[in-house]
Design an enzyme around this catalytic site. Structure first.
Site, PDB file in Angstrom:
ATOM      1  N   SER A 730       0.639  -1.298   0.155  1.00 47.62           N
ATOM      2  CA  SER A 730       0.010  -0.079   0.079  1.00 47.62           C
ATOM      3  C   SER A 730       0.837   1.249  -0.030  1.00 47.62           C
ATOM      4  CB  SER A 730      -0.990   0.007   1.194  1.00 47.62           C
ATOM      5  OG  SER A 730      -0.208   0.056   2.284  1.00 47.62           O
ATOM      6  N   LYS A 773      -6.828   3.363   8.251  1.00 51.87           N
ATOM      7  CA  LYS A 773      -5.912   4.299   7.707  1.00 51.87           C
ATOM      8  C   LYS A 773      -6.743   5.735   7.754  1.00 51.87           C
ATOM      9  CE  LYS A 773      -3.599   1.066   4.873  1.00 51.87           C
ATOM     10  NZ  LYS A 773      -3.323   0.618   3.469  1.00 51.87           N
TER      11      LYS A 773
END
Length: 839
Positions: A730, A773
């Site tokens: 990511s 996140k």
């Protein structure tokens, strides 16, 4: 020495003098030897002798052996018993001594003392020979009548005892097999008599006189038993049996006693255990095993080690809740109110519990679901399980799987092992006492390094199709776990085996937003800490602004554990103030309250604390005094003052985190250096980013006059917090943005964070952990978040308040990422429209 007709003792015998007991022919007793002459007899005669004759000694009763060898030997009792020593045991505690096990053979008379030292030896005359008892023609009519009366009294006495006791049944058989002439000595040694009475029986050399001495003793014992029986009939709650006999008798090492009832109590315990087994409502298979073990237990003497093992097994079986269950509370409205009062947010978990209650209303035989709560530490996974138990009205039991590495901890040990015991599942059911509790297994991701234990847990415990016949190694019979509501908790699914994960219903428990933490603090944490520290809301108040400062400056976590500890620290500091103030207040007297101004000034100068004004309100100044300077500072803008720095978003088991990526360039040979303890996947993402930028350098004007932006240049890419291992795909878009900033010389916006996987063609692929996140970006006061377009659906899980505070950019290509990350965009020299395949 031996013959076919009987036993002939030696004419010279060493003498053992004692004052403690009387040994009769046909009986066995233990004698402690600790005097000088007797110790010397044992050492010289018994321990060094090698023949059978050396084990026969003379037992002289009613004669005390002197303590010292120099003392004179007292006059000996004229009649003694020749005995066969069958065992000698020595010991040094509390002083040196020997314990002898002696069986009486026959009477003798001391005719002449041959010597006194080192131990007495005498010439003896055997008085009653065993073979003469078999000659019935020597008995006259009166003697025959006495022997018959004595035999009938002995049969009556044994008949009053419990024949189920093995030693009593053996005594009954002995009465029929032994000659009647031996019965006075044998029974006089069994029944309760004094040493003086036994001595009278020993001195009765004539057989008729011996019967006359022993018969009153036997009659007295029978009358005592009759009286005891009458007393126990008046008390029906007492034990049924009259008495039992201590193990022993006419054989070596055994002695009877009619005044103890240990065997009787054990028999009643066994009967009580049998009643419990039949009342436990076990399944047929378990009941059959228990009855078989109970039958073995009745035939087993208590001295066998297996007796205790079998008894413990049966007690465990009867204590298990085979058919005992608690009644579920199926009121959905009450359950909703209870869950809302116990926990703020967690809507997905609450909805799943209410669904279970609704289905239970429609179908009462529903199997218990197996849920798995996955989320960061401190978000309330275990406490939700406890609230579910309260909501359902069930018992709650917690099993910590951290460090468990063997299936025996779960399944138990086989009873063939020493110290075997059931597994944690069966022990938990025994503890709660019902077969349908809520059972929480915490730290599922830490359960052992052995795949064998994990696969067993998956197959037999956490599988709804198999746990109806769970077999513990210790019990060795199936137990139904289908009504147990299993709740597993884990911080991450990465280390849970797929076979185990496939059998559980996984519910994600994300971290809390700042607003949710403030609500949780004021609804639950602060009242709980006030109660724990003996304070009241009228004494201490923590405003919401102070709570927000604690959350943002002193804690950085997905859960609320650190927040609770900080609130506890504030309560302790306030408690110290109150304790100091109350001490001064109680020490003041009325005269001190009316003291003059000079005295008050002296007290102020001395620094003595006065009672604090209530309530104490914690403001930012007081917060800094108590907790110290802020631990976390918002350093985002300060770190983005140079090109080559970008902010990424990472997921950890502790929740979401922001992650800085830094790059620098220097003269070199076009090499790429990566630091920060990166995993293989992240290293590949960095090489992908370099390759994409080099292939699109002309498009984005990154060449600096040459075809390759890395020509004559080395690039160093660093991920701070080098002690923390980092891996995952990511960070791809963050690395591209960081390198683009470095090569173009432009600054990345300081309020932008991003996440997403990249491809060599410049596409942005979806990643996981979007909610955690995004919450991390919100905690860091960032304003724009760049995420893959295919992750747009994941924003539904984010609270509306957080979505309103953030500007989301959904990118499908790296071009869109660069345009959103830089002020004014990141324009390309030539725009290449995306070609869509028509195939």
């Amino acid at each position: 020495m031996s013959s076919n007709s009987g036993i002939q003792i030696p004419s010279r015998l060493p003498l053992l003098c004692t004052h403690d007991g009387v040994l009769l022919p046909g009986s066995t007793m233990r004698i402690s030897v600790d005097t000088a002459r007797n110790m010397q007899l044992v050492k010289s005669r018994l321990l060094k002798g090698t023949s059978l004759q050396s084990t026969i000694i003379g037992f002289i009763p009613n004669t005390r052996d002197p303590e010292h060898d120099s003392d004179e030997l007292p006059s000996l009792h004229s009649i003694g018993t020749a005995g066969l020593v069958v065992q000698v045991v020595g010991s040094n505690w509390p002083k040196p001594h020997y314990t002898l096990l002696i069986t009486g053979l026959c009477r003798f008379r001391v005719t002449q003392l041959l010597r006194e030292k080192p131990f007495p030896v005498a010439k003896v005359e055997q008085l009653d020979k065993l073979e003469q008892y078999t000659e019935g023609d020597q008995a006259d009519g009166e003697l025959e009548e006495l022997s018959q009366r004595f035999y009938q009294a002995a049969v009556q006495l044994v008949g009053m005892l419990d024949m189920s006791v093995p030693v009593v049944a053996k005594l009954r058989r002995l009465l029929d097999s032994l000659p009647k002439e031996t019965l006075p000595d044998v029974l006089a040694s069994m029944i309760r008599t004094s040493n003086k009475e036994k001595l009278q029986v020993l001195d009765a050399v004539d057989l008729e006189e011996r019967f006359k001495k022993a018969l009153p003793l036997l009659t007295r014992q029978i009358e005592g038993l009759k009286l005891l029986q009458k007393t126990r009939k008046l008390r029906p709650d007492d034990d049924k049996r009259v008495l039992a006999i201590r193990k022993g008798g006419v054989f070596p090492g055994r002695q009877f006693s009619l005044d103890e009832d240990g065997e009787d109590e054990d028999g009643d315990d066994t009967a009580m255990l049998e009643k419990k087994v039949k009342a436990a409502a076990m399944p047929e298979a378990a009941l059959r095993v228990c009855l078989k073990e109970l039958k073995r237990l009745k035939k087993m003497p208590q001295s066998m080690p297996e007796y205790a093992l079998t008894r413990n097994y049966l007690e465990m079986m009867v204590e298990l809740p085979w058919s005992k269950s608690s009644t579920d509370c199926l009121d959905i409205r009450a359950a909703r109110v209870l869950l809302d009062n116990d926990h703020y947010a967690m809507e997905k978990l609450k909805r799943r519990v209410l669904e279970y209650l609704a289905v239970r209303q429609l179908k009462s035989t529903l199997k218990g679901p197996i849920l798995c709560f996955v989320g960061p530490p401190g978000v309330g996974k275990t406490s939700v399980g406890r609230s579910i138990a309260r909501t359902l009205g069930r018992e709650f039991h917690r099993i910590a799987l951290g460090g468990v590495c063997d299936q025996s901890d779960i399944r138990g040990h086989r009873r063939t092992y020493v110290g075997s015991m059931p597994g944690r599942i069966i022990n938990g059911l025994k503890t709660v006492g019902v077969n349908n509790p809520v059972m929480t297994k915490t730290n599922m991701e830490m359960y052992g390094s052995s795949s064998q234990g994990r696969h067993y847990l998956a197959s037999s415990v956490l599988d709804p199709e198999q746990n109806h016949s769970f077999t513990d190694h210790y019990l060795n019979v199936p137990f139904d776990l289908s009504q147990v509501l299993f709740i597993a908790t884990a911080n991450t699914m990465a280390t849970i085996p797929p076979a185990l994960l496939d059998r559980m219903e996984v519910l994600q428990v994300p971290g809390y937003t700042q607003e949710e933490k403030v609500e949780i603090a004021h609804r639950h944490l602060i009242p709980h800490q006030l109660e724990q520290h003996g304070l009241t809301p009228q004494q201490l108040q923590i405003p919401q602004d102070t709570t927000k400062d604690i959350i943002s400056k002193y804690t950085r976590e997905a859960g609320v554990r650190s927040l609770e500890r900080k609130i506890g620290a504030i309560c302790r500091a306030v408690a110290v103030k109150f304790a100091e103030g109350h001490k001064v207040f109680r020490a003041e007297s009325p005269t001190e309250q009316h003291a003059d101004q000079n005295t008050e000034n002296k007290e102020e100068d001395s620094g003595i604390a006065a009672p604090p004004e209530m309530p104490i309100v914690i403001d930012p100044i007081a917060l800094k005094d108590i907790l110290g300077p802020p631990v976390f500072e918002m350093e985002v803008s300060e770190r983005l003052t140079l090109p080559g720095v970008a902010i990424g978003l990472a997921w950890t088991p502790m929740g979401g985190e922001i992650m800085f990526v830094e790059a620098s360039r220097m003269e070199g040979e076009g090499q790429l250096t990566l630091t920060g303890q990166l995993g293989d996947v992240m290293k590949e993402s960095a090489h992908l980013a370099i390759s994409w930028l080099r292939s699109n350098a002309k498009t984005y004007l990154l060449t600096n006059g040459s075809a390759d932006p890395l020509e004559g240049t080395d690039i160093h890419l660093h991920f701070p917090a080098g002690a923390v291992t980092k891996d995952g795909p990511s960070a791809g878009v963050t690395i591209v943005t960081c390198l683009a900033s470095l090569l173009s010389g432009r600054l990345v916006r300081s309020d932008v964070a991003m996440t997403g996987e990249i491809t060599l063609r410049g596409l942005v692929l979806p990643v996981g952990g979007i909610k955690d996140k995004v919450l991390a970006a919100h905690r860091a006061n960032l304003k724009r978040v760049i995420i893959p377009k295919r992750n747009e659906k994941d924003l539904e899980e984010i609270p509306p308040r957080v979505r309103a505070d953030l500007d989301f950019v959904f990118a499908s290509t790296l071009d869109e990422v660069l345009n959103a990350a830089f002020d004014g965009g990141f324009p390309a020299a030539v725009s290449h429209p995306q070609v869509v395949s028509k195939l």
